[in-house]
Design an enzyme around this catalytic site. Structure first.
Site, PDB file in Angstrom:
ATOM      1  N   GLY A 198      -7.868 -15.785   3.000  1.00 18.71           N
ATOM      2  CA  GLY A 198      -6.066 -15.499   3.298  1.00 18.71           C
ATOM      3  C   GLY A 198      -5.449 -15.293   1.975  1.00 18.71           C
ATOM      4  O   GLY A 198      -4.346 -16.278   1.960  1.00 18.71           O
TER       5      GLY A 198
ATOM      6  N   ASP B  22      -4.482  -1.411  -1.065  1.00 20.04           N
ATOM      7  CA  ASP B  22      -5.799  -2.678  -1.587  1.00 20.04           C
ATOM      8  C   ASP B  22      -7.239  -1.061  -2.175  1.00 20.04           C
ATOM      9  O   ASP B  22      -8.278  -1.337  -2.484  1.00 20.04           O
ATOM     10  CB  ASP B  22      -6.127  -2.843  -0.881  1.00 20.04           C
ATOM     11  CG  ASP B  22      -4.740  -4.012  -0.302  1.00 20.04           C
ATOM     12  OD1 ASP B  22      -4.275  -3.818  -1.208  1.00 20.04           O
ATOM     13  OD2 ASP B  22      -4.286  -4.942   0.977  1.00 20.04           O
TER      14      ASP B  22
HETATM   15  C1  GLA Z   1      -0.938  -5.224   1.815  1.00 17.30           C
HETATM   16  C2  GLA Z   1      -1.493  -4.041   2.002  1.00 17.30           C
HETATM   17  C3  GLA Z   1      -1.322  -3.166   0.996  1.00 17.30           C
HETATM   18  C4  GLA Z   1       0.109  -3.159   0.467  1.00 17.30           C
HETATM   19  C5  GLA Z   1       0.197  -4.810  -0.255  1.00 17.30           C
HETATM   20  C6  GLA Z   1       1.878  -5.084  -0.514  1.00 17.30           C
HETATM   21  O1  GLA Z   1      -1.568  -5.874   0.821  1.00 17.30           O
HETATM   22  O2  GLA Z   1      -2.589  -3.659   2.707  1.00 17.30           O
HETATM   23  O3  GLA Z   1      -1.563  -1.487   1.183  1.00 17.30           O
HETATM   24  O4  GLA Z   1       1.533  -2.432   1.480  1.00 17.30           O
HETATM   25  O5  GLA Z   1       0.329  -5.534   1.377  1.00 17.30           O
HETATM   26  O6  GLA Z   1       2.392  -3.886  -1.283  1.00 17.30           O
END
Ligand code: GLA
Length: 396
Positions: free
Chosen positions: A133, A183
């Site tokens: 988290g 990510d």
């Molecule tokens: C989360 C999402 C990413 C991105 C970020 C904000 O981590 O998984 O794809 O959009 O938020 O930048």
């Protein structure tokens, strides 16, 4: 976007890879394949990935470790060691689980099957040391870990770029969060001591060195876990799409905020809807800010880079409205702390961490000061992690 943690015994292991190995040895009948998939940070470029903009993430020293072995049948057995929980299912009946965490693995399995990859039943166990988290993408790391492992186990020959896309699709379609690709891309493509400048439109990317002997990256964890985070995330996406739709009425060639200018927003979005305008303005500014920030980095001008991080925080708070009082307090405190070059909230928002670029010799004082103030202000002990930039997915 984050796994929820209920049990800490595995997490507290000093060496999660060794603990995983021991578990697999005891519980699996055959030698497992072991994978490490990293969590990620993002220096600048937030909420730009799903707008076809740029991001600047990196894989870090905190990771998910996963051991996997084939089964002779079509059964699936998952062991979540951090949660002390187990899941049994079948390749022939992939349904979202009420316990939620199996969905990150099942989503990957579903994507592989839909794309015609031949896989059989398998058993896997995983755990790690990515704080839960905290906005460090433990969920993307888990998706990438199982995908990377299945690719090797069943010799699927999936290219790295496709792996990032498959892991993202698993989260979009099975978990139901319409996340961008940042990510998963960072978890797979991460490179030690380098940031990844990723163009989320073309997926072209370049590595930008980030090795400064006198600089540390410090993550301050609010420990706020906003339950609305996923739904608000999808709402932000919808707001951006609404802005694009308004611009498109006049410029049919425009398909994302990447192609939108401030003049277009002022002309076509501002008169229609204030909130949509603010959201889009933040994104358009952030895409430009990242380009400038990369130029700062190439000049080794971390002071200028850091100022842009503060500006990003301001935009995420005031225009994009994804911050919270704890994140704001930490960013504000950092802006007045000595030795801090830049700070901002990081990731999806509504909680999680701030990322701080700090002079090495100021790190201890900074963390002490932040922890003391945070405790006074919110009556919560602050967690701080000094992180390093490491390689992405690999076999161990
Ligand atoms: C989360 C999402 C990413 C991105 C970020 C904000 O981590 O998984 O794809 O959009 O938020 O930048």
């Amino acid at each position: 976007m984050e796994l929820q943690q209920t049990h800490t015994s595995f997490r507290q292991q000093a060496d999660p890879a060794a603990a995983l190995q021991a578990f697999c040895k005891e519980n699996f009948s055959t030698e497992p394949l072991l994978v490490r998939a990293a969590g990620r940070i993002n220096l600048i470029g937030e909420h730009t990935d799903y707008n076809n903009g740029f991001v600047l993430p990196a894989a870090i020293d905190k990771a998910i470790y996963l051991g996997i072995t084939k089964r002779a049948d079509r059964q699936l057995q998952f062991h979540a060691l951090d949660l002390d929980d187990h899941y049994s299912g079948s390749l022939d009946n992939l349904q979202p689980s009420p316990r939620h965490w199996p969905d990150y693995l099942l989503g990957v399995v579903q994507q592989l099957i839909q794309r015609g990859y031949q896989i059989g039943g398998f058993e896997c166990a995983f755990g790690g040391n990515i704080p839960q988290g905290a906005g460090l993408s433990s969920s993307a790391a888990l998706e990438c870990a199982v995908l990377f492992a299945l690719n090797n186990l069943f010799e699927l020959n999936i290219a790295m770029m496709d792996m990032a896309r498959i892991a993202q699709a698993a989260e979009n379609n099975f978990v139901g969060v319409r996340c961008g690709i940042m990510d998963q891309f960072a978890s797979i493509f991460g490179k030690r001591q380098h940031l990844i400048k990723l163009d989320c439109s073309s997926l072209e990317h370049e590595y930008i060195p980030f090795r400064f002997d006198d600089i540390s990256l410090v993550l301050l964890d609010t420990q706020v876990k906003h339950s609305l985070a996923s739904s608000e995330y999808n709402t932000r996406r919808a707001e951006c799409e609404r802005g694009v739709a308004l611009v498109r009425q006049h410029h049919p060639e425009v398909s994302s905020l990447r192609q939108v200018s401030m003049d277009m927003l002022d002309a076509y979005v501002k008169p229609e809807h204030d909130v949509t305008y603010n959201r889009c303005r933040y994104v358009v500014e952030e895409i430009a800010r990242l380009q400038d920030a990369c130029k700062d980095l190439l000049r080794d001008d971390l002071a200028a880079f850091g100022q842009r991080m503060f500006a990003t925080h301001e935009g995420l708070d005031k225009l994009y409205d994804v911050s919270c009082k704890e994140l704001n307090w930490l960013a504000e405190m950092a802006s007045g702390a000595s030795g801090v070059l830049g700070a901002r909230m990081m990731g999806g928002g509504f909680g999680g961490c701030t990322i701080n670029v700090v002079q090495k010799d100021a790190v201890n004082n900074f963390i002490e000061k932040a922890a003391y103030g945070y405790q006074q202000q919110f009556n919560v002990p602050l967690k701080a992690y000094v992180t390093s930039i490491e390689d992405g997915c690999r076999l161990i």
